[in-house]
Scaffold this motif. Structure first.
Motif, mmCIF file in Angstrom:
data_model
loop_
_atom_site.group_PDB
_atom_site.id
_atom_site.type_symbol
_atom_site.label_atom_id
_atom_site.label_comp_id
_atom_site.label_asym_id
_atom_site.label_seq_id
_atom_site.Cartn_x
_atom_site.Cartn_y
_atom_site.Cartn_z
ATOM 1 N N GLY A 166 6.098 -0.771 -8.713
ATOM 2 C CA GLY A 166 7.510 -1.005 -8.993
ATOM 3 C C GLY A 166 7.849 -2.484 -9.012
ATOM 4 N N ALA A 167 7.237 -3.251 -8.100
ATOM 5 C CA ALA A 167 7.478 -4.691 -8.065
ATOM 6 C C ALA A 167 6.948 -5.360 -9.334
ATOM 7 C CB ALA A 167 6.830 -5.301 -6.828
ATOM 8 N N ILE A 168 5.792 -4.906 -9.824
ATOM 9 C CA ILE A 168 5.228 -5.462 -11.060
ATOM 10 C C ILE A 168 6.141 -5.151 -12.241
ATOM 11 C CG2 ILE A 168 3.313 -5.282 -12.695
ATOM 12 C CD1 ILE A 168 1.482 -4.788 -10.281
ATOM 13 N N VAL A 169 6.584 -3.904 -12.338
ATOM 14 C CA VAL A 169 7.474 -3.517 -13.434
ATOM 15 C C VAL A 169 8.741 -4.365 -13.410
ATOM 16 C CG1 VAL A 169 8.958 -1.666 -14.301
ATOM 17 C CG2 VAL A 169 6.604 -1.158 -13.650
ATOM 18 N N ALA A 170 9.331 -4.551 -12.225
ATOM 19 C CA ALA A 170 10.572 -5.320 -12.117
ATOM 20 C C ALA A 170 10.362 -6.776 -12.516
ATOM 21 C CB ALA A 170 11.110 -5.236 -10.688
ATOM 22 N N LEU A 228 12.989 3.942 -6.678
ATOM 23 C CA LEU A 228 11.621 4.437 -6.555
ATOM 24 C C LEU A 228 10.732 3.453 -5.807
ATOM 25 C CD1 LEU A 228 11.303 5.798 -10.187
ATOM 26 C CD2 LEU A 228 11.390 7.186 -8.110
ATOM 27 N N THR A 229 10.932 2.168 -6.027
ATOM 28 C CA THR A 229 10.094 1.157 -5.375
ATOM 29 C C THR A 229 10.315 1.135 -3.876
ATOM 30 O OG1 THR A 229 10.187 -0.193 -7.386
ATOM 31 C CG2 THR A 229 9.478 -1.289 -5.367
ATOM 32 N N LEU A 230 11.561 1.343 -3.444
ATOM 33 C CA LEU A 230 11.892 1.289 -2.013
ATOM 34 C C LEU A 230 11.891 2.664 -1.347
ATOM 35 C CD1 LEU A 230 14.848 -1.285 -2.098
ATOM 36 C CD2 LEU A 230 12.428 -1.735 -1.642
ATOM 37 N N ALA A 231 11.524 3.711 -2.098
ATOM 38 C CA ALA A 231 11.673 5.073 -1.583
ATOM 39 C C ALA A 231 10.905 5.324 -0.289
ATOM 40 C CB ALA A 231 11.232 6.082 -2.659
ATOM 41 N N ASP A 232 9.690 4.799 -0.191
ATOM 42 C CA ASP A 232 8.852 5.068 0.979
ATOM 43 C C ASP A 232 8.821 3.911 1.969
ATOM 44 O OD1 ASP A 232 7.623 7.765 0.521
ATOM 45 O OD2 ASP A 232 7.052 6.805 -1.362
ATOM 46 N N VAL A 233 9.702 2.927 1.786
ATOM 47 C CA VAL A 233 9.750 1.790 2.703
ATOM 48 C C VAL A 233 10.459 2.194 3.985
ATOM 49 C CG1 VAL A 233 10.676 -0.523 3.047
ATOM 50 C CG2 VAL A 233 9.705 0.104 0.837
ATOM 51 N N PRO A 234 9.858 1.949 5.151
ATOM 52 C CA PRO A 234 10.551 2.245 6.405
ATOM 53 C C PRO A 234 11.855 1.463 6.501
ATOM 54 C CG PRO A 234 8.227 1.786 6.804
ATOM 55 C CD PRO A 234 8.501 1.431 5.379
ATOM 56 N N VAL A 235 12.869 2.071 7.098
ATOM 57 C CA VAL A 235 14.190 1.461 7.166
ATOM 58 C C VAL A 235 14.140 0.096 7.847
ATOM 59 C CG1 VAL A 235 16.484 1.696 8.196
ATOM 60 C CG2 VAL A 235 15.437 3.632 7.042
ATOM 61 N N ARG A 290 0.820 -1.214 0.000
ATOM 62 C CA ARG A 290 0.000 0.000 0.000
ATOM 63 C C ARG A 290 0.849 1.257 0.000
ATOM 64 N NH1 ARG A 290 -3.304 -2.988 3.845
ATOM 65 N NH2 ARG A 290 -2.571 -1.687 5.580
ATOM 66 N N LEU A 291 2.169 1.087 0.135
ATOM 67 C CA LEU A 291 3.053 2.253 0.085
ATOM 68 C C LEU A 291 3.127 2.784 -1.338
ATOM 69 C CD1 LEU A 291 6.015 1.005 2.314
ATOM 70 C CD2 LEU A 291 4.244 2.643 2.940
ATOM 71 N N PRO A 292 3.257 4.098 -1.503
ATOM 72 C CA PRO A 292 3.316 4.668 -2.859
ATOM 73 C C PRO A 292 4.448 4.069 -3.678
ATOM 74 C CG PRO A 292 3.055 6.408 -1.209
ATOM 75 C CD PRO A 292 3.306 5.133 -0.450
ATOM 76 N N GLY A 293 4.092 3.504 -4.824
ATOM 77 C CA GLY A 293 5.095 3.034 -5.764
ATOM 78 C C GLY A 293 5.613 1.636 -5.539
#
Length: 493
Positions: free
Chosen positions: A297-301, A411-418, A290-293
């Motif tokens: 991004g996972a589908i594109v990859a 971009l896919t990991l940009a909003d993932v919490p550390v 549900r995080l943006p992108g």
């Protein structure tokens, strides 16, 4: 044309610096991570060159040779997500070092193998080592870097992927030519040993230990049921795909096993939701999607890896079987793609904050244009000149690929919490492994069915299938750009 602005969430994480003081050892730590990652990726392409020597030296069957290649990818993909979760929970430096040690020991066993069965077993262990350490690389980049530096770091990771792809066939050919067929294939594995030893020593020195202590303070909830469900599902899904790449003679694993794998993965999703609702920490936090992108991004990859990995598979076989190229010459012929990808990956990482997802989309357009031009070359040029005429189109496709892989990771990991970076990276790479296995199986089946005499018609047809898969990835990226613009009010509802 005006360049679209990055979404707010993207600008806040990719383009802005964090207020935390960065670790002064972060670039040295990144160097260790990239060298270790390079070693595991190199071991994919470098082994392909040595397969005829292995066949002769160990009296290996064609099935053994297939498992030397596919077994590595299979175990690699199986442990990615659990390894990422362990890195999040117990410390990424610890898991990184463990992965390097396992990979190094397995490399020694590969080089010492006295039978094909022992070599296959050692390659399976090698895949586990690679799967243990690779999610930690993206996780450590998330942990150690902020803002534009993170984009640069992911750009260097993408360049490493491209360089390893380019160097593998050439390095393997050089080792075999210098040491001969008997000893050469063993040294292809032995060369990993000094790299592994140096990586362990420098990782303990430069990768911050504080990160591991913070991980140790978090609750040790490793979700064993989730691990089993995900592992069984991925195995059942990948195994028929890996086996199908061996051709019609491979009927040991029926296709319905993949359906069982898909069902197990559906059960895994239900279990993770229930596990989370009961207050536990799941193996994969489904809120990531549900995080943006992240989902897009996972589908594109996944779809892109199903297409572009098949390109190397088709061309290297055709150049050797159809045109009589040596393994070294075939490796040199596909080098323009890998070299272009390596160069543009480094540049693309710096362009992500400015162009966002549009950079990935234009990269996919370049890949499609380059592959169509390569198809024209295969359909019109005959004989040994094919490699020369295909160099420019492959370079163009490679430049586009460099605008796809590392920017898409960023971009896919940009909003993932550390604290979830290792898990998120593991899920992303698992999708790439599934895409790779499916793409090679599909493209390989088309190639062997159409190229009965190793002719250009089969190579061209299978390349069109790979191009079609890249087009699907382009459609997914265009849809993501459109949805982002609509969310920001840039297009009419």
């Amino acid at each position: 044309m005006t360049h679209p602005a990055s979404p707010p969430s993207q600008r806040s994480t990719v383009g802005a610096d964090d207020t935390d003081t960065p670790d002064p050892r972060r670039w040295k730590a990144l160097a260790v991570c990239l060298v270790a990652g390079f070693m595991t990726l190199l071991d994919v392409s470098i082994v392909n060159v040595a397969l005829p020597s292995i066949e002769q030296g160990l009296s290996a069957s064609s099935s053994d040779l297939q498992w030397v290649v596919s077994g590595y990818a299979l175990t690699f993909g199986l442990v990615l997500v659990p390894a990422g979760r362990l890195g999040d929970a117990t410390g990424r430096r610890r898991m990184f070092v463990a992965g390097v040690v396992v990979f190094g020991v397995a490399s020694l066993l590969c080089g010492l193998a006295t039978s094909s069965a022992l070599l296959v077993a050692a390659r399976l262990l090698q895949g586990i080592g690679g799967g243990l350490l690779n999610p930690q690389v993206s996780g450590l980049i998330q942990t150690l870097f902020r803002g534009s530096e993170r984009a640069r770091a992911f750009g260097m990771l993408g360049a490493t992927i491209g360089i390893s792809t380019a160097v593998g066939p050439i390095a393997g050919g050089v080792i075999l030519s210098l040491l001969g067929a008997d000893a050469g294939w063993r040294w292809i594995f032995f060369v990993n040993l000094p790299v592994a030893v140096a990586a362990v020593v420098l990782a303990l020195r430069w990768i911050p230990a504080a990160e591991a202590r913070e991980g140790a303070r978090r609750r040790q909830d490793l979700d064993p049921v989730g691990v089993l469900l995900l592992g069984a599902g991925v195995l059942a899904l990948l195994l028929p795909l890996v086996e199908s790449g061996r051709g019609a003679a491979s009927a040991a694993v029926p296709g319905w096993v993949a359906a069982v794998g898909a069902a197990l993965l559906a059960v895994f999703v239900l279990w993770e939701r229930r596990y989370t609702a009961r207050g536990h920490t799941p193996l994969v936090d489904l809120r990531l999607f549900r995080l943006p992108g992240y989902a897009s991004g996972a589908i594109v990859a996944t779809v892109y890896f199903s297409g572009f990995t098949g390109i190397f598979f088709v061309l290297t076989i055709y150049l050797q079987q159809g045109l009589g190229y040596s393994a070294l010459l075939a490796g040199l012929a596909v080098t323009p793609f890998a070299a272009g990808s390596a160069v543009m990956s480094a540049v693309g990482g710096r362009l992500v904050p400015r162009f966002g997802r549009s950079l990935v989309t234009w990269g996919l357009v370049l890949v499609v244009v380059g592959l169509v031009a390569t198809d024209v070359v295969l359909s019109t040029v005959e004989g040994p000149r094919t490699g020369w005429y295909a160099a420019l189109p492959l370079l163009l496709a490679g430049l586009g690929s460099g605008m796809v892989i590392s920017p898409n990771i960023t971009l896919t990991l940009a909003d993932v919490p550390v604290e979830r970076a290792g898990t998120a990276g593991g899920v992303l790479q698992t999708g790439q492994r599934i895409g790779t296995a499916a793409g090679i199986a599909l493209v390989g089946t088309v190639f062997f069915a159409a190229a009965k005499d190793g002719g250009a018609s089969g190579a061209a047809l299978s390349l069109r299938v790979a191009t079609g898969l890249v087009v699907l990835s382009l459609v997914a990226s265009l849809a993501d750009v459109w949805l982002r613009r609509r969310a920001n009010g840039e297009v009419a509802a």
